[in-house]
Scaffold this motif. Structure first.
Motif, PDB file in Angstrom:
ATOM      1  N   ASP A   2       1.125  -1.208   0.528  1.00 20.19           N
ATOM      2  CA  ASP A   2       0.001  -0.246   0.002  1.00 20.19           C
ATOM      3  C   ASP A   2       0.714   1.817  -0.144  1.00 20.19           C
ATOM      4  O   ASP A   2       1.422   1.424   1.122  1.00 20.19           O
ATOM      5  CB  ASP A   2      -1.015  -0.101   1.093  1.00 20.19           C
ATOM      6  N   LEU A   3       1.289   1.896  -0.887  1.00 24.44           N
ATOM      7  CA  LEU A   3       1.445   3.323  -1.259  1.00 24.44           C
ATOM      8  C   LEU A   3       1.258   4.452  -0.242  1.00 24.44           C
ATOM      9  O   LEU A   3       2.429   4.913   0.715  1.00 24.44           O
ATOM     10  CB  LEU A   3       1.534   3.397  -2.374  1.00 24.44           C
ATOM     11  N   LEU A   4      -0.097   4.355  -0.105  1.00 22.01           N
ATOM     12  CA  LEU A   4      -0.540   5.167   1.500  1.00 22.01           C
ATOM     13  C   LEU A   4       0.307   5.011   2.569  1.00 22.01           C
ATOM     14  O   LEU A   4       0.972   5.856   2.846  1.00 22.01           O
ATOM     15  CB  LEU A   4      -1.473   5.063   1.328  1.00 22.01           C
ATOM     16  N   ALA A   5       0.065   3.874   2.682  1.00 22.06           N
ATOM     17  CA  ALA A   5       0.707   3.147   4.146  1.00 22.06           C
ATOM     18  C   ALA A   5       2.004   3.969   3.664  1.00 22.06           C
ATOM     19  O   ALA A   5       2.293   4.105   5.284  1.00 22.06           O
ATOM     20  CB  ALA A   5       0.370   2.001   4.428  1.00 22.06           C
ATOM     21  N   LEU A   6       2.879   3.027   3.055  1.00 18.66           N
ATOM     22  CA  LEU A   6       4.412   3.181   2.834  1.00 18.66           C
ATOM     23  C   LEU A   6       4.903   5.479   2.486  1.00 18.66           C
ATOM     24  O   LEU A   6       5.302   5.482   3.462  1.00 18.66           O
ATOM     25  CB  LEU A   6       5.201   3.327   1.590  1.00 18.66           C
ATOM     26  N   THR A  31      -4.915   7.996  12.388  1.00 16.42           N
ATOM     27  CA  THR A  31      -4.535   7.081  11.272  1.00 16.42           C
ATOM     28  C   THR A  31      -3.430   6.584  11.115  1.00 16.42           C
ATOM     29  O   THR A  31      -2.877   5.776  10.409  1.00 16.42           O
ATOM     30  CB  THR A  31      -5.622   8.548  10.143  1.00 16.42           C
ATOM     31  N   LEU A  32      -2.944   7.623  11.077  1.00 20.14           N
ATOM     32  CA  LEU A  32      -1.584   7.406  11.060  1.00 20.14           C
ATOM     33  C   LEU A  32      -1.007   6.337  11.670  1.00 20.14           C
ATOM     34  O   LEU A  32       0.130   5.102  10.738  1.00 20.14           O
ATOM     35  CB  LEU A  32       0.007   8.022  11.205  1.00 20.14           C
ATOM     36  N   SER A  33      -1.486   6.143  13.156  1.00 17.57           N
ATOM     37  CA  SER A  33      -0.905   5.068  13.912  1.00 17.57           C
ATOM     38  C   SER A  33      -1.255   3.802  12.904  1.00 17.57           C
ATOM     39  O   SER A  33      -0.436   2.615  12.683  1.00 17.57           O
ATOM     40  CB  SER A  33      -1.410   5.681  14.830  1.00 17.57           C
ATOM     41  N   ARG A  34      -2.780   3.765  12.805  1.00 16.11           N
ATOM     42  CA  ARG A  34      -3.630   2.415  11.986  1.00 16.11           C
ATOM     43  C   ARG A  34      -2.382   1.960  10.795  1.00 16.11           C
ATOM     44  O   ARG A  34      -2.429   0.946  10.983  1.00 16.11           O
ATOM     45  CB  ARG A  34      -4.452   2.587  11.686  1.00 16.11           C
ATOM     46  N   ARG A  35      -1.945   3.375   9.521  1.00 20.29           N
ATOM     47  CA  ARG A  35      -1.761   2.516   8.774  1.00 20.29           C
ATOM     48  C   ARG A  35      -0.070   2.084   8.653  1.00 20.29           C
ATOM     49  O   ARG A  35      -0.047   0.925   8.429  1.00 20.29           O
ATOM     50  CB  ARG A  35      -1.217   4.188   7.785  1.00 20.29           C
ATOM     51  N   VAL A  36       0.767   2.613  10.007  1.00 23.86           N
ATOM     52  CA  VAL A  36       1.889   2.783  10.150  1.00 23.86           C
ATOM     53  C   VAL A  36       1.928   0.829  10.903  1.00 23.86           C
ATOM     54  O   VAL A  36       2.227  -0.307  10.760  1.00 23.86           O
ATOM     55  CB  VAL A  36       2.571   2.998  10.680  1.00 23.86           C
ATOM     56  N   ALA A  37       0.643   0.022  11.435  1.00 24.60           N
ATOM     57  CA  ALA A  37       0.551  -1.050  12.084  1.00 24.60           C
ATOM     58  C   ALA A  37       0.589  -1.773  10.763  1.00 24.60           C
ATOM     59  O   ALA A  37       0.613  -3.111  10.974  1.00 24.60           O
ATOM     60  CB  ALA A  37      -0.637  -1.073  13.144  1.00 24.60           C
ATOM     61  N   GLU A  38      -0.599  -1.561  10.131  1.00 19.17           N
ATOM     62  CA  GLU A  38      -1.184  -2.281   9.120  1.00 19.17           C
ATOM     63  C   GLU A  38      -0.010  -2.445   7.928  1.00 19.17           C
ATOM     64  O   GLU A  38       0.213  -3.660   7.635  1.00 19.17           O
ATOM     65  CB  GLU A  38      -2.178  -1.202   8.235  1.00 19.17           C
ATOM     66  N   LEU A  39       0.699  -2.211   8.222  1.00 15.65           N
ATOM     67  CA  LEU A  39       2.266  -2.038   7.247  1.00 15.65           C
ATOM     68  C   LEU A  39       3.446  -2.999   7.936  1.00 15.65           C
ATOM     69  O   LEU A  39       4.164  -3.770   7.506  1.00 15.65           O
ATOM     70  CB  LEU A  39       3.048  -0.432   6.778  1.00 15.65           C
ATOM     71  N   GLU A  40       3.521  -2.738   9.238  1.00 14.04           N
ATOM     72  CA  GLU A  40       4.250  -3.658   9.517  1.00 14.04           C
ATOM     73  C   GLU A  40       3.493  -5.557   9.624  1.00 14.04           C
ATOM     74  O   GLU A  40       4.574  -5.934   9.724  1.00 14.04           O
ATOM     75  CB  GLU A  40       4.489  -3.146  11.334  1.00 14.04           C
ATOM     76  N   ALA A  41       1.885  -5.134   9.556  1.00 14.64           N
ATOM     77  CA  ALA A  41       1.767  -6.079   9.815  1.00 14.64           C
ATOM     78  C   ALA A  41       1.637  -7.097   8.889  1.00 14.64           C
ATOM     79  O   ALA A  41       2.011  -7.990   7.833  1.00 14.64           O
ATOM     80  CB  ALA A  41       0.000  -6.591   9.883  1.00 14.64           C
ATOM     81  N   SER A  42       1.369  -6.209   7.301  1.00 11.01           N
ATOM     82  CA  SER A  42       1.887  -6.596   5.903  1.00 11.01           C
ATOM     83  C   SER A  42       3.364  -7.975   5.926  1.00 11.01           C
ATOM     84  O   SER A  42       3.495  -8.554   4.991  1.00 11.01           O
ATOM     85  CB  SER A  42       1.630  -6.038   4.785  1.00 11.01           C
TER      86      SER A  42
END
Length: 300
Positions: A2-6, A31-42
């Protein structure tokens, strides 16, 4: 990926925290915290070490930040180039250059570049120390004989030599003679200088009488007759021609090379490409005589 999460991850890493990134980007902290957490999970890796008061990148996070920051910048630049109908140089160009080159040539170079490309905002710092281009945000670094670095690529745009010069008032020495000299940097212990003269090799025992922090100061002291000096050919060519300094010989050893270095990446920004082309235009053959002429023209 996800480029937005990146992009959110890069913002948090650049600003050093979720709160600062939220204020800088206008995106909610949650939102930033959630997106970074999702990136770490992926990715199945931890990108940040989260403390009570401190957020720090992990080793994997640092690696991703270095690569992703450059990648996202390239995507933005490519999109801007497409929408504008071409690769027009624009935006910030941050450059680090060594002291001597900055004193003798850099001011005129960047001024001419700014006049040609008014949409580029130049930021130039002068320093001889090694810099981390990614961490410190440099687009281009100019260095003299830099060590190998697999993370950088570049090109030699100037070659120079070292010569031993002295005031006409200082007698030319014979083989093995002990002579007063002016050094750049710490004086250290007395030693020898070897050079090639018109009559062949010559070795001199040196007696350091002055230690100065810049080549231009060393040149000025040599002009005054304090002692001999080892200096770049381009810096003293005008003084030799005018009779202010006398050439004793050329220093043995490899030539001095000025490199323009930039992060190793597939797409080079339009502004960096334009500046590299501008260097080539200023010094088409990359010879010390060209730099000497450029310096002399700036002193007219």
């Amino acid at each position: 990926m996800d480029l937005l999460a990146l992009a959110d991850f890069v913002s948090v890493a650049r600003h050093g925290g979720f709160g600062r990134a939220a204020r800088a980007t206008g995106r909610p902290k949650a939102t930033l915290s959630r997106r970074v957490a999702e990136l770490e999970a992926s990715l199945a890796i931890r990108l940040f070490e989260r403390g009570a008061r401190r957020l720090a990148l992990t080793e994997e996070g640092r690696m991703l930040h270095q690569r992703a920051g450059a990648l996202l910048a390239e995507i933005d630049e490519t999109a801007a180039a497409i929408t504008s109908g071409g690769r027009t140089p624009r935006g910030r160009l941050k450059i680090s250059a060594p002291l001597l080159f900055s004193q003798t040539a850099m001011g005129r170079l960047v001024a001419g570049f700014a006049l040609r490309y008014p949409e580029v905002r130049l930021e130039v710092t002068t320093e001889d120390r090694p810099v981390d281009m990614i961490e410190e945000g440099y687009d281009l670094v100019i260095r003299v004989n830099p060590p190998d670095d697999e993370s950088l690529i570049g090109r030699v745009f100037l070659r120079d030599g070292l010569v031993v010069v002295a005031s006409p008032a200082l007698p030319r020495p014979a083989e093995g003679a002990r002579v007063p000299v002016v050094l750049r940097g710490a004086a250290g212990q007395a030693g020898q200088w070897r050079m090639i003269t018109a009559d062949g090799p010559l070795s001199l025992a040196i007696d350091p009488v002055l230690s100065l922090s810049s080549m231009t100061m060393v040149r000025d002291a040599a002009r005054m007759g304090v002692g001999a000096a080892r200096l770049p050919t381009s810096l003293v060519a005008g003084d030799i021609a005018a009779g202010n300094l006398v050439l004793w010989g050329e220093v043995e050893g490899p030539e001095t090379r000025l490199w323009a270095l930039y992060p190793s990446r597939r797409l080079l920004s339009a502004r960096v490409s334009a500046f590299l082309d501008y260097l080539k235009e200023a010094f088409p053959e990359g010879r010390s005589e060209e730099l000497a002429a450029y310096i002399a023209k700036g002193q007219d």
